[in-house]
Design an enzyme around this catalytic site. Structure first.
Site, PDB file in Angstrom:
ATOM      1  CG  ASN A   1       4.040   7.727 -20.909  1.00 33.01           C
ATOM      2  OD1 ASN A   1       4.456   7.812 -22.126  1.00 33.01           O
ATOM      3  ND2 ASN A   1       4.734   7.966 -20.131  1.00 33.01           N
TER       4      ASN A   1
ATOM      5  CE  LYS B   1       9.907  -1.009 -12.491  1.00 37.88           C
ATOM      6  NZ  LYS B   1       8.882  -2.049 -12.352  1.00 37.88           N
TER       7      LYS B   1
ATOM      8  CE1 TYR C   1       9.984   2.886 -12.134  1.00 38.26           C
ATOM      9  CE2 TYR C   1       9.864   4.342 -13.721  1.00 38.26           C
ATOM     10  CZ  TYR C   1       9.307   3.260 -13.165  1.00 38.26           C
ATOM     11  OH  TYR C   1       8.383   2.597 -13.620  1.00 38.26           O
TER      12      TYR C   1
ATOM     13  CG  LEU D   1      -1.889  -1.043   1.400  1.00 34.69           C
ATOM     14  CD1 LEU D   1      -2.839  -1.078   2.475  1.00 34.69           C
ATOM     15  CD2 LEU D   1      -2.823  -1.193  -0.166  1.00 34.69           C
TER      16      LEU D   1
ATOM     17  CG  ASP E   1       8.037  -4.757   1.360  1.00 36.96           C
ATOM     18  OD1 ASP E   1       9.041  -5.054   0.511  1.00 36.96           O
ATOM     19  OD2 ASP E   1       7.963  -3.193   1.381  1.00 36.96           O
TER      20      ASP E   1
ATOM     21  N   GLY F   1      -0.485   1.673  -3.776  1.00 32.41           N
ATOM     22  CA  GLY F   1      -1.617   0.979  -3.823  1.00 32.41           C
ATOM     23  C   GLY F   1      -2.627   1.397  -2.899  1.00 32.41           C
TER      24      GLY F   1
ATOM     25  CB  ILE G   1       5.820   3.793  -9.969  1.00 38.33           C
ATOM     26  CG1 ILE G   1       4.946   4.594  -9.065  1.00 38.33           C
ATOM     27  CG2 ILE G   1       5.712   2.367 -10.146  1.00 38.33           C
ATOM     28  CD1 ILE G   1       3.468   4.571  -9.499  1.00 38.33           C
TER      29      ILE G   1
END
Length: 314
Positions: free
Chosen positions: A175, A150, A146, A33, A57, A36, A82
């Site tokens: 996007n 990734k 970031y 969360l 987690d 989210g 993100i």
């Protein structure tokens, strides 16, 4: 199938959960969360196919050890940090979540023979240099921590395919926007612009606004994510998804607010990590998955605006 989705209470995750439930699978959600929200998945409460929502987690190895005993067929790994600016301000957190966290998920998938669908990002690319759009073989550039985290995670994911024969697929949606996206600082440009329009505020554009984005409606994205898990044809592959049409941030603002006086340019907070032109070539997704986008940009904007108007969640 029995499916685990990490980050399932997030914006895209919520729509993937809906798609998986509609397709008749048993779904477990793991989310800490941090991005989210439980409100995102509230409407799925009581559905017999939603087996469990675990607040936890992806770096909690003891939790993962117990969770993966449930013998999943697929793990959709969407859980991640993100935010580009946050990755610049605090690279360690992004690296731990996006790279180390992915490693822990990978290890569980290897031990239990679970297919992994890894959610990467178009932000790993350098820029589109032709009208054909960015293909999966085009250059990448870690312009932010970031993107770097990734890319590192992508390489680990693919190494497990080559080393252990693990079925994996790396997906790079462009996007994504639509209902349930946050409209504040962590949200996408579309949601932020529409919210500010509805509030009668100016639409603030970073830099000169010439940078372009390929905007993918979230239900199209969720269908792509789900199908990547269903098909063996993409195992060991990197696959893009996008609209195949880009638009400058200036033109997007004009499309949304239709009043140049309400558009304001401000200094860019991370110009060094900006990508000048993002345009997706989704030929590979169409060839291997039979996927292509169905929602036009103008229709997606209308759907998103109607949703933001109708809710007080954001």
């Amino acid at each position: 199938m029995r499916i685990l989705i990490t980050g399932g209470a997030g914006f895209i995750g919520r729509w993937v959960v809906q798609r998986l439930l509609e397709d008749g699978h048993q779904v477990w959600i793991l989310d800490n969360l941090s991005n989210g929200r439980l409100e995102n998945i509230k409407e799925f409460e009581g559905k017999k196919n939603l087996m469990e929502v675990i607040i936890g987690d992806i770096k909690d190895q003891a939790l993962l050890n117990e969770l993966f005993l449930k013998q999943f067929d697929i793990c959709y790994h969407l859980g991640a940090s993100i935010n580009v600016q946050e990755s610049i301000d605090d690279p360690a957190t992004t690296f731990e979540n996006d790279t180390v966290g992915t490693f822990h998920i990978l290890e569980q998938c290897r031990k239990h023979g679970v297919k992994l669908v890894f959610m990467s990002t178009c932000m790993v690319y350098n820029r589109a240099v032709s009208f054909r759009g960015i293909m999966e073989i085009d250059p990448i550039k870690p312009a932010s921590p970031y993107a770097g985290a990734k890319i590192a995670a992508e390489n680990m994911v693919l190494s497990y395919h080559h080393s252990f024969g693990l079925p994996v697929v790396v997906i790079r949606p462009f996007n994504t926007y639509g209902p349930f996206q946050k409209t504040g600082g962590e949200g996408g440009v579309m949601a932020i612009f529409i919210k500010r329009k509805l509030e009668g505020k100016t639409l603030d554009i970073y830099g000169d606004g010439s940078q372009t984005r390929d905007l993918l409606y979230v239900e199209d994205c969720a269908r792509f994510v789900a199908w990547a898990g269903y098909s063996d044809r993409v195992n060991g592959e990197i696959v893009n998804a996008g609209l195949g049409r880009d638009i400058s941030i200036n033109d997007l603002a004009k499309l949304i607010v239709k009043d140049d006086s309400r558009i304001n340019h401000i200094p860019h907070i991370h110009p060094q990590s900006e990508i000048a032109k993002l345009l997706c070539n989704y030929d590979k997704a169409e060839k291997l998955l039979g996927w292509k986008p169905q929602v036009r940009l103008e229709d997606g904007i209308l759907k998103t605006e109607q949703w933001i108007q109708s809710t007080n969640l954001i």
